[in-house]
Design an enzyme around this catalytic site. Structure first.
Site, PDB file in Angstrom:
ATOM      1  N   GLY A   1       0.825  -1.206   0.000  1.00  5.22           N
ATOM      2  CA  GLY A   1       0.000   0.000   0.000  1.00  5.22           C
ATOM      3  C   GLY A   1       0.855   1.250   0.000  1.00  5.22           C
ATOM      4  O   GLY A   1       2.082   1.194   0.027  1.00  5.22           O
TER       5      GLY A   1
ATOM      6  N   GLY B   1       0.869   5.397   1.646  1.00  8.45           N
ATOM      7  CA  GLY B   1       0.297   6.390   2.535  1.00  8.45           C
ATOM      8  C   GLY B   1       0.808   7.777   2.225  1.00  8.45           C
ATOM      9  O   GLY B   1       1.409   8.030   1.180  1.00  8.45           O
TER      10      GLY B   1
ATOM     11  N   ASN C   1       5.465   4.425   0.937  1.00  6.43           N
ATOM     12  CA  ASN C   1       4.793   3.236   0.441  1.00  6.43           C
ATOM     13  C   ASN C   1       5.433   2.015   1.106  1.00  6.43           C
ATOM     14  O   ASN C   1       6.602   2.034   1.485  1.00  6.43           O
ATOM     15  CB  ASN C   1       4.847   3.129  -1.088  1.00  6.43           C
TER      16      ASN C   1
ATOM     17  N   LYS D   1       9.025  -0.169   4.859  1.00  7.34           N
ATOM     18  CA  LYS D   1       8.380   1.134   4.682  1.00  7.34           C
ATOM     19  C   LYS D   1       9.399   2.065   4.037  1.00  7.34           C
ATOM     20  O   LYS D   1      10.400   2.436   4.653  1.00  7.34           O
ATOM     21  CB  LYS D   1       7.910   1.679   6.030  1.00  7.34           C
TER      22      LYS D   1
ATOM     23  N   ASP E   1      -2.540   9.211  16.088  1.00  6.28           N
ATOM     24  CA  ASP E   1      -3.215   8.799  14.847  1.00  6.28           C
ATOM     25  C   ASP E   1      -3.750   7.376  14.972  1.00  6.28           C
ATOM     26  O   ASP E   1      -3.587   6.551  14.065  1.00  6.28           O
ATOM     27  CB  ASP E   1      -2.261   8.904  13.658  1.00  6.28           C
TER      28      ASP E   1
END
Length: 561
Positions: free
Chosen positions: A245, A247, A251, A268, A366
Site C-alpha cells: 500500500g 500512505g 509506500n 516502509k 493517529d
C-alpha cells in the site's frame, strides 16, 4: 505601283514608327502572358529554341542517370547486407536470427534483374518513380517483409557499421528479456471490498542489472519510490515480492530476506523529501525507543528490525503482518460489526499498546483502524505508523492532527493535549469494531463538534475558554456557531445554537447491530457502553485513563461460551 527609290515622307515615317511601337508593346504583353502561364505550371516549360534532337539527348541522359542510381542502390544494399551478416555471427542463435537468416537466403535466391524504363513513353519523372515503387512493393511481398522493417533498414543505411551492430544486439536483448510486471495494478486500495492479500510472485526473482546505471527514474514526481516487483535492495539482501500500500509519508512493500531463509519482512520506504525524511528519522527514534522498552515484543506495537538508505529513501524494515483492522471489519463485520469475543480481545491488546506508549511518554496521535495491523490468524493485533507520534510536551497545537473521524475535541479547539487524545481515538475504534460503522462522521471540524455535542451535550465553557481556535466555533457567550451554506447565495453563514442537548442513544446503537444476542453478549454490550461513555468525556481532564480502561469489567471479565 509605288516607287521605292524615293524616300518616304516625314508623315509616313512617323506612322511607321508608331506601328513598330505598337508591335513592341504587343510582343511584350504576349511575353508577359507566356511568362505568367509558365510560372503557374508545376513543371518547367520546354525551351522554345530547343530542337527535337536536344530533347532526345536529354531523355537518354535522364534514363542513364536513373540506371546509375539503381545500380548504386543495389551496391549499397549488398554492402549493408554483408555488414549485417558479419556483425550477427557472434550473436546467439535466437528465433529472430533464424528468421533473418532465412530472409537473407531467400534474397540471394531471387534472380537479380535490371530495371528497364525504355518501355515508358512519358517524360514525366513521377511516372518513373511510381513504377519503381510498384516493383519495390512486389519484391517486399515476395520476401514477406513488413513496411516497418524495410523503413528501419533504409534509415540505418547511412549509419556506421558499429552502430548497426549495437542496434541489432540491443534488439535481441529486448526480445529475449522477460516482460516487466505492472506494479500499478498490484497496489492495493485500503478501501476496496476485497481482502488484503499480498500477491505471490513465482520464484526465482531476478533483477535487470542494466537498470542500476539509471539514477533519474527512481522517484515519481511526488517523491515516492517507484517500486517494481523483483527489485533487490539493501546490498542484495531483500527482494521485493509485492506492494502492500501507499500512505501520505511512504509506500510499504512485502519483501523476502534472501540471506536468512527467505523470511518475510515489511519495508516502509519513505518519500524522498527533506521534511518527510526528518519525520522518518523521528519515527525511527520512536520505534527504537519502543523496542528498548518492549524487548520481548509483548505490548502490541509493531517491531522495528533494521533501517537503511536506498536511492535517497529512508527504509524501515518492520515485522510483517497480514492486513489492517479496517479490512478485517469490512470482511468479517460489515454493517453488523465483529463478534463480541474479537471486540474484547482487540480492545484489550490496543489498550496495552497505549499503556506502553504512556509509560515511555509517547503520544501516537493517529490511532485508527488503518494503523492497526493483525496477523494471519487474526488473533494478534499490533499498533503501527508512528509518523505523527511525538513526546509529551513537544507537540504543537494544530486543528488537523489525527484523522478527522477520530479527532478529539481538545485538538479541534486548540487546547494543549496529552495521552487522552489516544484514548478518545481508541473509543471511536472500539465502537467501529462493534457496529461496523464510523462513530462521528462530520465533514469538517465544526461539524465534528456538533456530532460530539449530539452524543455528550454542550461543551463546558471552562474548556472553551482555553481553546486557541474557539472563536472559529463559539461566540463570546460560548454559544455554538454552526457553519452552513446559504442555499440562495452559496456563501457560508453561521447559525447560533444556544441550547444543544444529547440526542443519540449509545446503547441502542450498539444493540441494533447485535440482534438476537445471548444474555452474556448483552451484558457485554452494556459494559462496553459504560466504558465508551467514560472514554468519550468531552473534558479530557475527566476522561478515563488507559490504566483505568484496562481495569474496566468489559476488559477484565471473560466472555463465557
Amino acid at each position: 505601283m509605288a516607287d521605292n527609290r524615293y524616300p518616304k515622307s516625314k508623315s509616313s515615317r512617323k506612322l511607321g514608327s508608331e506601328d513598330s511601337k505598337s508591335n513592341t508593346r504587343k510582343r511584350r504583353y504576349e511575353d508577359h502572358k507566356e511568362t505568367k502561364r509558365h510560372s503557374d505550371c508545376k513543371t518547367p516549360p520546354i525551351p522554345s529554341n530547343s530542337s527535337l534532337d536536344e530533347l532526345m539527348r536529354q531523355r537518354e541522359t535522364l534514363k542513364e542517370e536513373l540506371k546509375n542510381m539503381t545500380m548504386q542502390k543495389k551496391i549499397e544494399d549488398h554492402v549493408l547486407h554483408n555488414n549485417l551478416k558479419n556483425s550477427n555471427r557472434n550473436l546467439p542463435e535466437t528465433y529472430d536470427n533464424q528468421i533473418a537468416k532465412q530472409n537473407r537466403k531467400t534474397t540471394k535466391e531471387l534472380p537479380e534483374h535490371e530495371e528497364d524504363y525504355s518501355h515508358l513513353d512519358s517524360e514525366d519523372e513521377e511516372n518513373i518513380i511510381e513504377q519503381r515503387r510498384k516493383q519495390r512493393k512486389q519484391l517486399l511481398e515476395k520476401l514477406n517483409l513488413h513496411t516497418e522493417s524495410d523503413t528501419n533498414v533504409c534509415a540505418s543505411k547511412t549509419k556506421d557499421h558499429q552502430e548497426v551492430v549495437n542496434i541489432e544486439t540491443h534488439n535481441v536483448r529486448e526480445k529475449t528479456s522477460p516482460d516487466k510486471p505492472d506494479t500499478a495494478k498490484e497496489a492495493t486500495d485500503m478501501f476496496s471490498e476485497q481482502d488484503f492479500i499480498p500477491k505471490k510472485v513465482p520464484d526465482p526473482v531476478t533483477q535487470d542489472n542494466s537498470n542500476l546505471q539509471l539514477s533519474d527514474n527512481w522517484d515519481d514526481p511526488e517523491g515516492y519510490y517507484n517500486v517494481r516487483v523483483g527489485d533487490i535492495i539493501d546490498n542484495n539482501k531483500y527482494v521485493v515480492k509485492s506492494i502492500l500500500g501507499q500512505g501520505v509519508f511512504a509506500n510499504v512493500v512485502l519483501a523476502h530476506d534472501i540471506k536468512t531463509n527467505n523470511s518475510e519482512v515489511a519495508i516502509k520506504i519513505m518519500r524522498n523529501n527533506d521534511l518527510i525524511y526528518k519525520t522518518g528519522l523521528k519515527e525511527l527514534d520512536m520505534l527504537k525507543e519502543i523496542n528498548d522498552a518492549d524487548p520481548e515484543n509483548k505490548y502490541h506495537c509493531v517491531k522495528l528490525l533494521k533501517n537503511f538508505m536506498h536511492k535517497g529513501h529512508l527504509c524501515l524494515v518492520l515485522e510483517p503482518l497480514c492486513m489492517d483492522l479496517r479490512h478485517v471489519i469490512k470482511r468479517y463485520g460489515r454493517h453488523h460489526g465483529l463478534n463480541m469475543k474479537a471486540v474484547v480481545s482487540y480492545s484489550r491488546q490496543l489498550l496495552l499498546a497505549l499503556r506502553l506508549l504512556k509509560k515511555i511518554g509517547i503520544i501516537h496521535a493517529d490511532v485508527k483502524p488503518d494503523n492497526i495491523l493483525v496477523n494471519e490468524k487474526k488473533n494478534v493485533l499490533k499498533l503501527c505508523d508512528f509518523g505523527s507520534a511525538s513526546k509529551v510536551g513537544e507537540n504543537e497545537s494544530t486543528p488537523y492532527l489525527v484523522s478527522r473521524f477520530y479527532r478529539a475535541p481538545e485538538i479541534i479547539l486548540g487546547i494543549p493535549f496529552k495521552h487522552s487524545v489516544d484514548v478518545w481515538s481508541t473509543a471511536c475504534t472500539m465502537y467501529e469494531m462493534t457496529t461496523g460503522k464510523i462513530m462521528f462522521t462530520g465533514s469538517s471540524n465544526n461539524k465534528m463538534l456538533k456530532c460530539f455535542m449530539d452524543l455528550k451535550g454542550k461543551i463546558p465553557g471552562k474548556m472553551i475558554r482555553k481553546g486557541k481556535f474557539k472563536d472559529q466555533h463559539f461566540n463570546y457567550n460560548h454559544n455554538f456557531l454552526l457553519h452552513k451554506k446559504d442555499e440562495s447565495t452559496g456563501r457560508e453563514k453561521y447559525v447560533e445554537l444556544s441550547n444543544i442537548n444529547a440526542t443519540r442513544d449509545l446503547l441502542l446503537e450498539l444493540r441494533k447491530t447485535h440482534k438476537n444476542t445471548s444474555s452474556d453478549d448483552d451484558k457485554k454490550l452494556i459494559q462496553l457502553k459504560d466504558l465508551l461513555d467514560k472514554m468519550l468525556v468531552l473534558d479530557f481532564h475527566q476522561r478515563m485513563s488507559v490504566n483505568d480502561c484496562l481495569k474496566h469489567p468489559f476488559i477484565q471479565e471473560p466472555l463465557t461460551k
